[in-house]
Scaffold this motif. Structure first.
Motif, mmCIF file in Angstrom:
data_model
loop_
_atom_site.group_PDB
_atom_site.id
_atom_site.type_symbol
_atom_site.label_atom_id
_atom_site.label_comp_id
_atom_site.label_asym_id
_atom_site.label_seq_id
_atom_site.Cartn_x
_atom_site.Cartn_y
_atom_site.Cartn_z
ATOM 1 N N SER A 204 0.678 -1.202 0.000
ATOM 2 C CA SER A 204 -0.059 -0.117 0.077
ATOM 3 C C SER A 204 0.788 1.274 0.014
ATOM 4 O O SER A 204 0.616 2.226 -0.809
ATOM 5 C CB SER A 204 -0.817 0.092 1.192
ATOM 6 O OG SER A 204 -1.809 1.180 1.258
ATOM 7 N N LEU A 205 1.933 1.122 0.663
ATOM 8 C CA LEU A 205 2.882 2.220 0.830
ATOM 9 C C LEU A 205 3.662 2.625 -0.511
ATOM 10 O O LEU A 205 4.027 3.780 -0.874
ATOM 11 C CB LEU A 205 3.912 2.130 1.739
ATOM 12 C CG LEU A 205 3.203 2.304 3.444
ATOM 13 C CD1 LEU A 205 4.311 2.001 4.361
ATOM 14 C CD2 LEU A 205 2.883 3.932 3.642
ATOM 15 N N THR A 206 3.654 1.623 -1.126
ATOM 16 C CA THR A 206 4.314 1.657 -2.529
ATOM 17 C C THR A 206 3.538 2.319 -3.461
ATOM 18 O O THR A 206 3.975 3.195 -4.208
ATOM 19 C CB THR A 206 4.705 0.186 -3.268
ATOM 20 O OG1 THR A 206 5.507 -0.497 -2.347
ATOM 21 C CG2 THR A 206 5.251 0.405 -4.418
ATOM 22 N N ILE A 207 2.154 2.586 -3.236
ATOM 23 C CA ILE A 207 1.111 2.992 -4.122
ATOM 24 C C ILE A 207 0.972 4.354 -3.445
ATOM 25 O O ILE A 207 1.073 5.533 -4.271
ATOM 26 C CB ILE A 207 0.003 2.181 -4.088
ATOM 27 C CG1 ILE A 207 0.271 0.984 -4.953
ATOM 28 C CG2 ILE A 207 -1.140 2.988 -4.799
ATOM 29 C CD1 ILE A 207 -0.733 -0.053 -4.609
ATOM 30 N N ASN A 211 0.343 7.624 3.115
ATOM 31 C CA ASN A 211 -1.068 7.852 3.457
ATOM 32 C C ASN A 211 -0.842 7.485 5.036
ATOM 33 O O ASN A 211 -0.265 6.604 5.475
ATOM 34 C CB ASN A 211 -1.613 6.360 2.971
ATOM 35 C CG ASN A 211 -3.157 5.930 3.522
ATOM 36 O OD1 ASN A 211 -3.469 6.338 4.250
ATOM 37 N ND2 ASN A 211 -4.068 5.511 2.300
ATOM 38 N N PRO A 212 -1.371 8.254 5.717
ATOM 39 C CA PRO A 212 -1.442 8.464 7.430
ATOM 40 C C PRO A 212 -1.625 7.020 7.967
ATOM 41 O O PRO A 212 -1.273 6.510 8.839
ATOM 42 C CB PRO A 212 -2.333 9.397 7.620
ATOM 43 C CG PRO A 212 -2.464 10.556 6.694
ATOM 44 C CD PRO A 212 -2.154 9.486 5.324
ATOM 45 N N ARG A 213 -2.953 6.437 7.464
ATOM 46 C CA ARG A 213 -3.637 5.454 8.051
ATOM 47 C C ARG A 213 -2.646 4.125 7.932
ATOM 48 O O ARG A 213 -2.435 3.232 8.749
ATOM 49 C CB ARG A 213 -4.698 5.127 7.308
ATOM 50 C CG ARG A 213 -5.720 3.983 7.903
ATOM 51 C CD ARG A 213 -6.887 3.997 7.399
ATOM 52 N NE ARG A 213 -7.861 2.823 7.581
ATOM 53 C CZ ARG A 213 -8.195 1.877 6.907
ATOM 54 N NH1 ARG A 213 -7.846 2.164 5.745
ATOM 55 N NH2 ARG A 213 -8.861 0.907 6.997
ATOM 56 N N THR A 214 -2.026 4.176 6.692
ATOM 57 C CA THR A 214 -1.176 3.120 6.254
ATOM 58 C C THR A 214 0.324 3.231 7.230
ATOM 59 O O THR A 214 0.697 2.197 7.826
ATOM 60 C CB THR A 214 -0.821 3.038 4.919
ATOM 61 O OG1 THR A 214 -1.978 2.965 4.349
ATOM 62 C CG2 THR A 214 -0.123 1.668 4.534
ATOM 63 N N ILE A 215 0.604 4.175 7.197
ATOM 64 C CA ILE A 215 1.967 4.333 7.861
ATOM 65 C C ILE A 215 1.883 4.331 9.567
ATOM 66 O O ILE A 215 2.687 3.503 10.182
ATOM 67 C CB ILE A 215 2.565 5.877 7.685
ATOM 68 C CG1 ILE A 215 2.944 6.150 6.282
ATOM 69 C CG2 ILE A 215 3.808 6.290 8.509
ATOM 70 C CD1 ILE A 215 3.145 7.632 6.086
ATOM 71 N N LEU A 216 0.806 4.655 10.132
ATOM 72 C CA LEU A 216 0.518 4.303 11.390
ATOM 73 C C LEU A 216 0.296 3.000 11.668
ATOM 74 O O LEU A 216 0.826 2.286 12.779
ATOM 75 C CB LEU A 216 -0.839 5.073 11.808
ATOM 76 C CG LEU A 216 -1.316 5.201 13.278
ATOM 77 C CD1 LEU A 216 -0.388 5.988 13.911
ATOM 78 C CD2 LEU A 216 -2.744 5.858 13.487
ATOM 79 N N ALA A 217 -0.320 2.277 10.854
ATOM 80 C CA ALA A 217 -0.518 0.933 10.841
ATOM 81 C C ALA A 217 1.037 0.088 10.867
ATOM 82 O O ALA A 217 1.263 -0.602 11.866
ATOM 83 C CB ALA A 217 -1.364 0.189 10.095
ATOM 84 N N ALA A 218 1.731 0.538 9.881
ATOM 85 C CA ALA A 218 3.248 -0.192 9.894
ATOM 86 C C ALA A 218 3.894 0.191 10.958
ATOM 87 O O ALA A 218 4.604 -0.632 11.477
ATOM 88 C CB ALA A 218 3.669 0.355 8.603
ATOM 89 N N LYS A 234 8.257 6.704 11.636
ATOM 90 C CA LYS A 234 7.326 6.724 10.736
ATOM 91 C C LYS A 234 6.341 7.664 11.225
ATOM 92 O O LYS A 234 5.300 8.167 10.492
ATOM 93 C CB LYS A 234 6.583 5.443 10.822
ATOM 94 C CG LYS A 234 7.721 4.226 10.257
ATOM 95 C CD LYS A 234 7.612 4.198 8.682
ATOM 96 C CE LYS A 234 8.374 3.218 8.003
ATOM 97 N NZ LYS A 234 8.312 3.260 6.736
ATOM 98 N N TYR A 235 6.036 7.787 12.600
ATOM 99 C CA TYR A 235 4.937 8.510 13.268
ATOM 100 C C TYR A 235 5.248 9.916 13.044
ATOM 101 O O TYR A 235 4.130 10.991 12.852
ATOM 102 C CB TYR A 235 4.932 8.221 14.764
ATOM 103 C CG TYR A 235 4.459 6.848 14.902
ATOM 104 C CD1 TYR A 235 3.597 6.124 14.241
ATOM 105 C CD2 TYR A 235 5.064 6.204 16.268
ATOM 106 C CE1 TYR A 235 3.167 4.865 14.627
ATOM 107 C CE2 TYR A 235 4.564 5.142 16.711
ATOM 108 C CZ TYR A 235 3.748 4.510 15.632
ATOM 109 O OH TYR A 235 3.270 3.116 16.123
ATOM 110 N N ARG A 236 6.442 10.432 12.775
ATOM 111 C CA ARG A 236 6.913 11.780 12.275
ATOM 112 C C ARG A 236 6.336 12.339 11.068
ATOM 113 O O ARG A 236 5.694 13.378 10.904
ATOM 114 C CB ARG A 236 8.431 12.035 12.433
ATOM 115 C CG ARG A 236 8.887 13.523 12.232
ATOM 116 C CD ARG A 236 10.288 13.624 12.310
ATOM 117 N NE ARG A 236 10.846 13.342 13.443
ATOM 118 C CZ ARG A 236 11.850 12.294 13.682
ATOM 119 N NH1 ARG A 236 12.338 11.987 12.616
ATOM 120 N NH2 ARG A 236 12.325 12.391 14.813
#
Length: 407
Positions: A204-207, A211-218, A234-236
């Protein structure tokens, strides 16, 4: 075509042109002119005016106008669908379903009608009918939004396997949709499959790399593996885009807790609590941090708040019991341990029994202490080797307690 019909339709092109350019003020002026000339009988002008009113948040006014357009042409499915949509936005889901049923009798099966009916059933908690409508919508015409809503229904039913299967099918239909990949990652995270979760979140992050939701989950997966510094990086990125996310500040707070920076941890968690006062996990984490720092009264306050928001989470009662034992409220601490053990069900959580046994030993209740220690040992032996070696402090405490009881 009659002269009245020509008069009604001759300005439709101009109304449409102004509407698609989002020149709403000018469009409304033109609509009022047309309605005055046609004595309010121009269906298209009324329809567009209703769309503009809804765009501006005047849902009830838009509903009245769509109903007026429907009265002029009862067989226009588009008007009926818009009436249903306005009723849905007003929260009148049963009335919306009735309108969609009427609309479905006109013409061939329509994806939009079936999809919106499914949404109405979902909000009415009639999940079986919601699933049926959404699946029928996908048969007519597969849509990413329908797959996402169908997955959401299965998730609300706690049927995560079905939800994952729906999103896997959606991924085959739209492999480049970042939201589908992110949701798949979160679902795998929910069932404890961190490897597949991280793979889908990475795709998802490649696309969509920001994306805040994806980064937060990762970041949360990285955090679970105790790599706090990488998670904070990541959170920054997320903080720059969604600085008012309670989940973000909760995760940052627990990163600082993992780094033993307790003041920073409490500050971040307090900010998270301010932004999301009804998020039980934030109060729970604040309780843990205050318990760790020896602020037992504050720990009691936050753990009690967490239990009020989510009364079926066993670990909250266990940590509340530890807090109460430090506050020398032994009677309520025993009740909290019993509640935690009851909620944990079968086979149970070994550490609940160990902590209970340690407290009972301190009270001098040796028979009950031995009973709880025996339960701990039985459950602990049933764990796999990796789980048994995950926290050596638990093993050490159990061995010490057993030594004290046998001496």
């Amino acid at each position: 075509m009659s002269s009245l019909a020509l008069q009604k339709d001759k300005y439709n092109y101009l109304i449409h042109h102004l509407f698609v350019r989002q020149e709403f003020t000018e469009c409304l002026k033109q609509i009022e002119t047309v309605l005055k000339e046609t004595n309010g009988l121009c269906e298209y002008a009324i329809h567009v005016k209703a769309l503009i009113q809804r765009q501006r948040g005047q849902i009830q006014d838009s509903l009245d106008l769509f109903q007026q357009a429907t009265a002029l042409n009862p067989h226009n499915v588009s008007n009926l669908k818009q009436v249903g949509r306005s009723l849905y936005l007003l929260g009148k889901h049963k009335a919306a379903i009735q309108i969609y049923d009427e609309a479905s009798k006109i013409g061939s099966p329509d994806w939009e009608i079936l999809h919106n009916k499914g949404l109405c059933y979902m909000y009415l908690k009639q999940f079986d009918k919601a699933i049926e409508s959404l699946q029928a919508a996908n048969v007519v015409q597969p849509h990413d939004s329908t797959y996402l809503q169908l997955g959401k229904v299965f998730a609300q039913l706690n049927d995560y396997t079905a939800a994952i299967n729906v999103h896997l099918e959606a991924r085959e239909h739209s492999p480049g949709n970042a939201e589908i990949l992110t949701t798949l990652g979160l679902l795998f995270l929910r069932i404890g499959d961190n490897t597949r979760a991280f793979d889908h979140l990475g795709n998802s992050l490649t696309i969509d790399p920001r994306n805040p939701r994806t980064i937060l989950a990762a970041g949360s997966i990285i955090q679970d593996h105790s790599d706090m510094d990488v998670a904070l990086v990541k959170y920054r990125v997320v903080a720059a885009q969604t600085p008012n996310s309670p989940q973000l500040w909760n995760n940052i707070g627990m990163c600082f807790f993992g780094k033993q920076r307790h003041i920073a941890s409490i500050a971040c968690l307090k900010k998270a609590l301010y932004l999301g006062p009804f998020e039980w996990i934030i109060s729970y984490n604040l309780g843990l941090v205050h318990l760790h720092t020896g602020q037992f009264a504050s720990a009691f306050h936050f753990l009690s708040a967490s239990i009020n928001l989510k009364p079926d989470f066993a670990h909250s009662y266990m940590y509340l019991a530890v807090t109460l034992s430090h506050l020398e409220d032994i009677e309520n601490a025993c009740q909290a341990y019993e509640k935690a053990i009851h909620l944990a069900g079968e086979p149970g959580e070994p550490v609940f029994h160990l902590n209970y046994a340690i407290m009972l030993y301190g009270m001098g209740e040796l028979p009950r202490c031995k009973e709880q220690l025996l339960r701990f040992q039985t459950l602990f032996r049933e764990l796999d080797e990796e789980a048994r070696n995950a926290d050596l402090d638990v093993v050490e405490q159990a061995e010490l307690l057993e030594l004290l009881l046998t001496s």
